[in-house]
Write an enzyme that holds these catalytic residues in place. Sequence first.
Site, PDB file in Angstrom:
ATOM      1  N   ARG A 189       0.872  -1.176   0.000  1.00 20.40           N
ATOM      2  CA  ARG A 189       0.000   0.000   0.000  1.00 20.40           C
ATOM      3  C   ARG A 189       0.907   1.224   0.000  1.00 20.40           C
ATOM      4  O   ARG A 189       2.103   1.135   0.121  1.00 20.40           O
ATOM      5  CB  ARG A 189      -0.980  -0.003   1.182  1.00 20.40           C
ATOM      6  CG  ARG A 189      -0.565  -0.667   2.502  1.00 20.40           C
ATOM      7  CD  ARG A 189       0.323   0.100   3.395  1.00 20.40           C
ATOM      8  NE  ARG A 189       0.083   1.520   3.317  1.00 20.40           N
ATOM      9  CZ  ARG A 189       1.047   2.422   3.437  1.00 20.40           C
ATOM     10  NH1 ARG A 189       2.279   2.049   3.611  1.00 20.40           N
ATOM     11  NH2 ARG A 189       0.782   3.700   3.383  1.00 20.40           N
ATOM     12  N   GLY A 190       0.265   2.355  -0.286  1.00 22.07           N
ATOM     13  CA  GLY A 190       1.042   3.579  -0.445  1.00 22.07           C
ATOM     14  C   GLY A 190       1.191   3.871  -1.926  1.00 22.07           C
ATOM     15  O   GLY A 190       1.712   3.048  -2.675  1.00 22.07           O
TER      16      GLY A 190
ATOM     17  N   ARG B   5      -7.686  -0.453  -7.121  1.00 20.87           N
ATOM     18  CA  ARG B   5      -7.948   0.653  -6.192  1.00 20.87           C
ATOM     19  C   ARG B   5      -8.052   1.945  -7.003  1.00 20.87           C
ATOM     20  O   ARG B   5      -7.188   2.235  -7.823  1.00 20.87           O
ATOM     21  CB  ARG B   5      -6.826   0.770  -5.149  1.00 20.87           C
ATOM     22  CG  ARG B   5      -6.691  -0.446  -4.243  1.00 20.87           C
ATOM     23  CD  ARG B   5      -5.690  -0.197  -3.114  1.00 20.87           C
ATOM     24  NE  ARG B   5      -6.241   0.705  -2.084  1.00 20.87           N
ATOM     25  CZ  ARG B   5      -5.510   1.191  -1.090  1.00 20.87           C
ATOM     26  NH1 ARG B   5      -4.209   0.916  -1.008  1.00 20.87           N
ATOM     27  NH2 ARG B   5      -6.057   1.979  -0.177  1.00 20.87           N
TER      28      ARG B   5
ATOM     29  N   GLN C 195      -2.005   2.169   9.648  1.00 20.15           N
ATOM     30  CA  GLN C 195      -0.686   2.326   9.031  1.00 20.15           C
ATOM     31  C   GLN C 195       0.246   3.177   9.916  1.00 20.15           C
ATOM     32  O   GLN C 195       1.449   2.950   9.972  1.00 20.15           O
ATOM     33  CB  GLN C 195      -0.795   3.000   7.660  1.00 20.15           C
ATOM     34  CG  GLN C 195      -1.528   2.213   6.585  1.00 20.15           C
ATOM     35  CD  GLN C 195      -3.020   2.513   6.541  1.00 20.15           C
ATOM     36  OE1 GLN C 195      -3.634   2.746   7.585  1.00 20.15           O
ATOM     37  NE2 GLN C 195      -3.606   2.492   5.353  1.00 20.15           N
TER      38      GLN C 195
ATOM     39  N   ASP D  87      -2.184  10.694  -2.181  1.00 20.93           N
ATOM     40  CA  ASP D  87      -2.492   9.647  -3.159  1.00 20.93           C
ATOM     41  C   ASP D  87      -2.757  10.221  -4.534  1.00 20.93           C
ATOM     42  O   ASP D  87      -2.596   9.510  -5.540  1.00 20.93           O
ATOM     43  CB  ASP D  87      -3.713   8.849  -2.675  1.00 20.93           C
ATOM     44  CG  ASP D  87      -3.343   7.973  -1.497  1.00 20.93           C
ATOM     45  OD1 ASP D  87      -3.409   8.455  -0.350  1.00 20.93           O
ATOM     46  OD2 ASP D  87      -2.944   6.821  -1.737  1.00 20.93           O
TER      47      ASP D  87
ATOM     48  N   LYS E  23      -5.164   9.833   2.830  1.00 21.26           N
ATOM     49  CA  LYS E  23      -5.823   8.964   3.809  1.00 21.26           C
ATOM     50  C   LYS E  23      -6.923   9.694   4.569  1.00 21.26           C
ATOM     51  O   LYS E  23      -6.760  10.859   4.928  1.00 21.26           O
ATOM     52  CB  LYS E  23      -4.761   8.460   4.792  1.00 21.26           C
ATOM     53  CG  LYS E  23      -5.231   7.447   5.801  1.00 21.26           C
ATOM     54  CD  LYS E  23      -5.984   6.268   5.188  1.00 21.26           C
ATOM     55  CE  LYS E  23      -5.208   5.614   4.099  1.00 21.26           C
ATOM     56  NZ  LYS E  23      -6.036   4.773   3.204  1.00 21.26           N
TER      57      LYS E  23
HETATM   58  C1  LIG Z   1       3.238   7.853  -0.397  1.00 21.45           C
HETATM   59  S1  LIG Z   1       1.907   6.857   0.177  1.00 21.45           S
HETATM   60  C2  LIG Z   1       0.581   7.917  -0.094  1.00 21.45           C
HETATM   61  C3  LIG Z   1      -0.659   7.553   0.679  1.00 21.45           C
HETATM   62  O1  LIG Z   1      -1.128   6.213   0.443  1.00 21.45           O
HETATM   63  C4  LIG Z   1      -1.673   5.711   1.663  1.00 21.45           C
HETATM   64  O2  LIG Z   1      -2.887   5.075   1.478  1.00 21.45           O
HETATM   65  P1  LIG Z   1      -2.995   3.455   1.625  1.00 21.45           P
HETATM   66  O3  LIG Z   1      -2.239   3.072   2.860  1.00 21.45           O
HETATM   67  O4  LIG Z   1      -4.493   3.197   1.700  1.00 21.45           O
HETATM   68  O5  LIG Z   1      -2.388   2.906   0.349  1.00 21.45           O
HETATM   69  C5  LIG Z   1      -1.843   6.930   2.515  1.00 21.45           C
HETATM   70  O6  LIG Z   1      -2.979   7.677   2.124  1.00 21.45           O
HETATM   71  C6  LIG Z   1      -0.571   7.672   2.177  1.00 21.45           C
HETATM   72  O7  LIG Z   1      -0.510   8.979   2.631  1.00 21.45           O
END
Ligand SMILES: CSC[C@H]1O[C@H](OP(=O)(O)O)[C@H](O)[C@@H]1O
EC number: 5.3.1.23
Length: 349
Positions: free
Chosen positions: A48-49, A91, A196, A237, A248
């Site tokens: 994720r990320g 996603r 996270q 994101d 997030k």
């Molecule tokens: C550089 S990661 C950007 C962003 O992605 C994460 O979402 P997820 O854990 O659901 O993939 C989170 O919003 C981070 O800030």
Amino acid sequence: MIDLPRTVDFDGERVILVDQRKLPQELSFVECYDIECVASAIRDMVVRGAPAIGATAAFGLALHSKRIGAEGRDELLKELRRAADILRSTRPTAYNMFWAIDRVMRAAESSKDAEEMRRRVEEEARSIAEEDVRANIAIGEHGKSLIKEGYRVMTICNAGSLATVWFGTATAPLYTAKMQGIDFEVYVLETRPVLQGARITSFELKRAGIPVKLIVDGAAGYVISEIGIDLIITGADRILSDGTVFNKIGTYTLSVLAKEHGVPFYVAAPTSTFDPLSRREDVRIEMRDANEVAVINGKRIAPDGIAILNPAFDRTPPENITGIITERGIIGKPFEEKIKLIGIRGASP
Ligand SMILES: CSC[C@H]1O[C@H](OP(=O)(O)O)[C@H](O)[C@@H]1O
């Protein structure tokens, strides 16, 4: 800090992923040998990320091109287009994945035969991955100047990256300031429901020797108003050309608190997060499974039959954002012209 395994890698036969559903200290991996496994890993947040899922999608296409025995150019291209559609359906909100897929598919479409296509698809995927590692280091260099001696900094979620799961985009400036000998502390929001912040960000900052205080999301207002915060840094994101940031869930709330209390609010993201064409209404906020909210470690924490809303992201307007820290420098207001300049000519802000 880059001595830990990379979040995602590709050895020519499989895509290897750090399983980010586990605690970092329980380090474990998921190995994918086909595109369906890669897509599931993105959808289920094994990886994720935004930048990391972009690189994962790119490696997924490289894996697919190698697995598919197609000899003809057109047959292989057709297969890659099918794989790209599978990945795009995982996603909807993070932009980097769509950006990475488009980049790899442009390399595929401009190849003259299947052999060149396989080579160029893998080359493009590896370039995307290496660029993200370099972007994180550059974001750290540009962002470190924001962090002063004795600061209390706040962050949410984990702005994960490809470098490793422990060298995130939003935390890169924190590492770099620490390595420069600046003393500061960080308040990390746990980031319900997937946690996270609690699981990853608190671990990576503690591992870097940065004083961390983990708080529940609902304590952000208390800490800002009663203890005081000097700076907030989040990841992103998707960033639209006017500076609107999708990140997030809880980021928008934090930006409103920051504005109310005069706390500088920065977003750290590589320019691969910039979406120059979409309008706010074009961007779909991912709604995730209700059980992410209602079940913790297999134990239900809410009554059966309760309706649950579980948006994974929210939208922060540019007026709530002080600046955007990118690998090309820090972008201040007005965002629009600078983001367009970066998007069009790759200029530094
Ligand atoms: C550089 S990661 C950007 C962003 O992605 C994460 O979402 P997820 O854990 O659901 O993939 C989170 O919003 C981070 O800030």
